[in-house]
Design an enzyme around this catalytic site. Structure first.
Site, PDB file in Angstrom:
ATOM      1  N   GLU A 103       0.778  -1.206  -0.053  1.00 28.23           N
ATOM      2  CA  GLU A 103      -0.075  -0.238  -0.099  1.00 28.23           C
ATOM      3  C   GLU A 103       0.926   1.339  -0.094  1.00 28.23           C
ATOM      4  O   GLU A 103       1.125   1.696   1.059  1.00 28.23           O
ATOM      5  CB  GLU A 103      -1.112   0.047   1.137  1.00 28.23           C
ATOM      6  CG  GLU A 103      -2.066  -1.057   1.083  1.00 28.23           C
ATOM      7  CD  GLU A 103      -2.968  -1.237   2.301  1.00 28.23           C
ATOM      8  OE1 GLU A 103      -2.892  -0.237   3.255  1.00 28.23           O
ATOM      9  OE2 GLU A 103      -4.053  -1.902   2.041  1.00 28.23           O
ATOM     10  N   GLU A 133      -5.855  -7.941  -1.080  1.00 30.51           N
ATOM     11  CA  GLU A 133      -6.059  -7.826   0.403  1.00 30.51           C
ATOM     12  C   GLU A 133      -7.419  -7.051   0.657  1.00 30.51           C
ATOM     13  O   GLU A 133      -7.721  -6.193  -0.259  1.00 30.51           O
ATOM     14  CB  GLU A 133      -5.002  -6.734   0.979  1.00 30.51           C
ATOM     15  CG  GLU A 133      -4.990  -6.947   2.707  1.00 30.51           C
ATOM     16  CD  GLU A 133      -4.203  -5.989   3.224  1.00 30.51           C
ATOM     17  OE1 GLU A 133      -2.971  -6.039   3.239  1.00 30.51           O
ATOM     18  OE2 GLU A 133      -4.714  -4.844   4.077  1.00 30.51           O
TER      19      GLU A 133
HETATM   20  C1  IDC Z   1      -3.078  -4.349  10.315  1.00 30.43           C
HETATM   21  C2  IDC Z   1      -2.903  -5.534  11.222  1.00 30.43           C
HETATM   22  C3  IDC Z   1      -2.516  -4.818  12.692  1.00 30.43           C
HETATM   23  C4  IDC Z   1      -1.360  -4.363  12.690  1.00 30.43           C
HETATM   24  C5  IDC Z   1      -1.560  -3.147  11.718  1.00 30.43           C
HETATM   25  C6  IDC Z   1      -0.111  -2.477  11.549  1.00 30.43           C
HETATM   26  O1  IDC Z   1      -4.299  -6.087  11.144  1.00 30.43           O
HETATM   27  O2  IDC Z   1      -2.729  -6.075  13.532  1.00 30.43           O
HETATM   28  O3  IDC Z   1      -1.270  -3.690  13.978  1.00 30.43           O
HETATM   29  O4  IDC Z   1      -1.721  -3.579  10.450  1.00 30.43           O
HETATM   30  O5  IDC Z   1       0.860  -3.271  11.246  1.00 30.43           O
HETATM   31  C7  IDC Z   1      -4.176  -2.651   5.773  1.00 30.43           C
HETATM   32  C8  IDC Z   1      -2.724  -3.306   5.709  1.00 30.43           C
HETATM   33  C9  IDC Z   1      -2.636  -4.234   6.696  1.00 30.43           C
HETATM   34  C10 IDC Z   1      -3.257  -3.802   7.966  1.00 30.43           C
HETATM   35  C11 IDC Z   1      -4.807  -3.959   7.664  1.00 30.43           C
HETATM   36  C12 IDC Z   1      -5.778  -3.629   8.824  1.00 30.43           C
HETATM   37  O6  IDC Z   1      -2.064  -3.678   4.581  1.00 30.43           O
HETATM   38  O7  IDC Z   1      -1.285  -4.161   7.185  1.00 30.43           O
HETATM   39  O8  IDC Z   1      -3.312  -4.814   8.786  1.00 30.43           O
HETATM   40  N1  IDC Z   1      -5.099  -2.945   6.490  1.00 30.43           N
HETATM   41  O9  IDC Z   1      -5.433  -2.367   9.398  1.00 30.43           O
HETATM   42  N2  IDC Z   1      -4.599  -1.704   4.673  1.00 30.43           N
HETATM   43  C13 IDC Z   1      -6.037  -1.601   5.162  1.00 30.43           C
HETATM   44  C14 IDC Z   1      -6.211  -2.162   6.171  1.00 30.43           C
END
Ligand code: IDC
Length: 456
Positions: A176, A267
């Site tokens: 992202e 994702e």
């Molecule tokens: C989130 C994980 C969470 C972690 C956070 C930061 O679920 O446990 O603390 O990242 O590392 C994304 C991202 C993905 C995110 C997810 C949810 O690609 O890494 O994971 N998310 O926030 N993009 C939109 C949502």
């Protein structure tokens, strides 16, 4: 898939011929064979019935990848195993796993490189043994990927070289990206980053699919068409979280598709974008039906038991494979219901197809379920012109004890349980021996026998 079937048949024959000479290790006891399952190399191309290019196999048949994404590999490496992936394949009906290699946050460039390299290799080996596809995801999160461009070049050069002959592997070069536009000519944008990584990957001899992130946490997939990459095997990613993203983002996807941009949803979550809270399953199903009807592959976040609603496994469950329904969260159950729809059976070569022919008109209508999930069924109807002359208009009638929630490449009129679908203004003409298709999504019900008629 045809080729795999042939390969399996050939292998079975060899096994049969050599059985007399060979001890049947393990097989006699379990009745199961431990064979490496091969997959076909994938490419991107145009397929009949779909507006934008999509993923195709070696016979140019459409392929739909349905997967789970791991959580950060620096935190949850225990789910990267053959047992775990086998459960995803056999119990969830999935054919793909995404390995999220976080760049920062204590990840690849912050002390965990050696561990994560081991985990990635274990993941690729497991997927290759099981005949699943595997995405190696350079998980850029909340920064401009150009910031760590040199490190990314080293990473992809290494893996592209190692796996250039492993058709299971797909590369995702930046999860992202943020803080930089798709293209501004500065050399510091996503386009330039992607061009560099493609040079590295292709230069190492790999023709793998490459997934390219888009700006604003992989949402601005509609901007790609202004300056697409010059590479035939690229798809651009769109990420959605059903508790946060509604019509605006769906419209970006529609715009991208109408511009001919190939899209991969590497994702998504059924909850909100924080990953914890705000589950909207209805919206998630709506999103999924939009993906399925455009043959857009997808992976759901995340394969972990972290106490957050995006996780597939309940936080009190420590099993790393063989989960029962009681071990699954709402997110886990959702993915299982999507994966075990009939698309899974189709992949296993067991798709059910129902045909009906109308002799009077010489037009044949064949309906097949191409996917189904809880509360939804997607059908593809093929009309073949056997009249010997050019048909300039058509209609198909059938009964349906349920609702049509979407229909494309045709127009419908419904009266009670009777449905009539007429051609759209662009696909009324069918040359002799040729066919056209239309598609529909029902609330899960199967339509009755279809009959086709020529309309002048
Ligand atoms: C989130 C994980 C969470 C972690 C956070 C930061 O679920 O446990 O603390 O990242 O590392 C994304 C991202 C993905 C995110 C997810 C949810 O690609 O890494 O994971 N998310 O926030 N993009 C939109 C949502």
């Amino acid at each position: 898939m045809k080729k795999t079937g042939l390969k399996l048949a050939a292998m079975a024959l060899i096994l049969f011929l050599t059985a007399g000479m060979m001890p049947l290790t393990g097989e006699a006891k379990t009745g199961k064979k431990e064979e490496k399952t091969t997959v076909e190399a994938l490419h991107v191309g145009k397929a009949k019935g779909y507006g934008a290019p999509t993923i195709l196999d070696e016979d140019n048949k459409t392929v739909l990848l349905k997967g789970a994404s791991t959580h950060g590999l620096q935190w949850y490496p225990e789910y990267v195993s053959k047992d775990s992936f086998q459960t995803l394949r056999d119990s969830f009906g999935l054919n793909c796993v995404r390995l999220a290699a976080y760049v920062k946050e204590g990840g690849y460039l912050e002390g965990k490189q050696a561990d994560m390299d081991r985990t990635i290799r274990r993941g690729v080996d497991a997927a290759a043994d099981l005949g699943m596809y595997v995405i190696i995801d350079w998980h850029v999160l909340n920064f401009n990927p150009n910031e760590t461009k040199d490190e990314a070049k080293t990473f992809f050069a290494k893996y592209a070289k190692a796996y250039k002959d492993t058709p299971n592997v797909i590369f995702e070069i930046c999860n992202e990206p943020t803080g930089t536009p798709w293209y501004d000519g500065s050399g510091n944008d996503i386009y330039s980053y992607a061009k560099t990584m493609l040079k590295v990957i292709r230069g190492a001899g790999s023709n793998a699919l490459v997934l390219v992130g888009t700006n604003t946490w992989s949402q601005d997939v509609d901007e790609v068409a202004k300056k697409p990459l010059d590479d035939p095997n690229v798809l651009y990613t769109l990420h959605f979280y059903a508790g946060t993203h509604y019509e605006d983002l769906k419209n970006k996807l529609r715009t991208a598709l109408s511009n001919g941009t190939p899209v991969f949803v590497s994702e998504y979550g059924i909850c909100d974008a924080s990953g914890n809270g705000g589950i909207d399953e209805d919206n998630a199903r709506d999103w999924l039906s939009l993906l399925l009807k455009n043959n857009i592959s997808f992976c759901q976040w995340s394969l972990s038991n972290k106490a957050e609603s995006a996780s597939m496994i309940v936080s009190t469950c420590s099993k790393t494979y063989g989960w029962s329904d009681a071990d699954l969260t709402q997110s886990g159950k959702f993915l299982k219901s999507i994966g075990t729809g009939s698309a899974a059976k189709k992949a296993a070569g067991k798709e059910s197809s129902r045909k009906s022919k109308t002799a009077e008109a010489g037009l044949a209508a064949a309906a097949k379920t191409v996917n189904s999930w809880q509360g939804g069924r997607q059908l593809e109807v093929t009309l073949t012109n056997g009249t010997g002359h050019t048909v300039t208009g058509w209609e198909v009638t059938f009964s349906l004890d349920g609702k049509i929630t979407d229909l494309w490449n045709g127009t419908k009129t419904v009266s009670g349980k009777k449905v009539c679908v007429k051609n759209a203004d662009y696909n009324g003409t069918i040359e002799p021996g040729e066919s056209v298709t239309f598609g529909l999504i029902t609330d899960g019900k199967t339509p009755g026998k279809m009959s086709a008629k020529e309309k002048k």
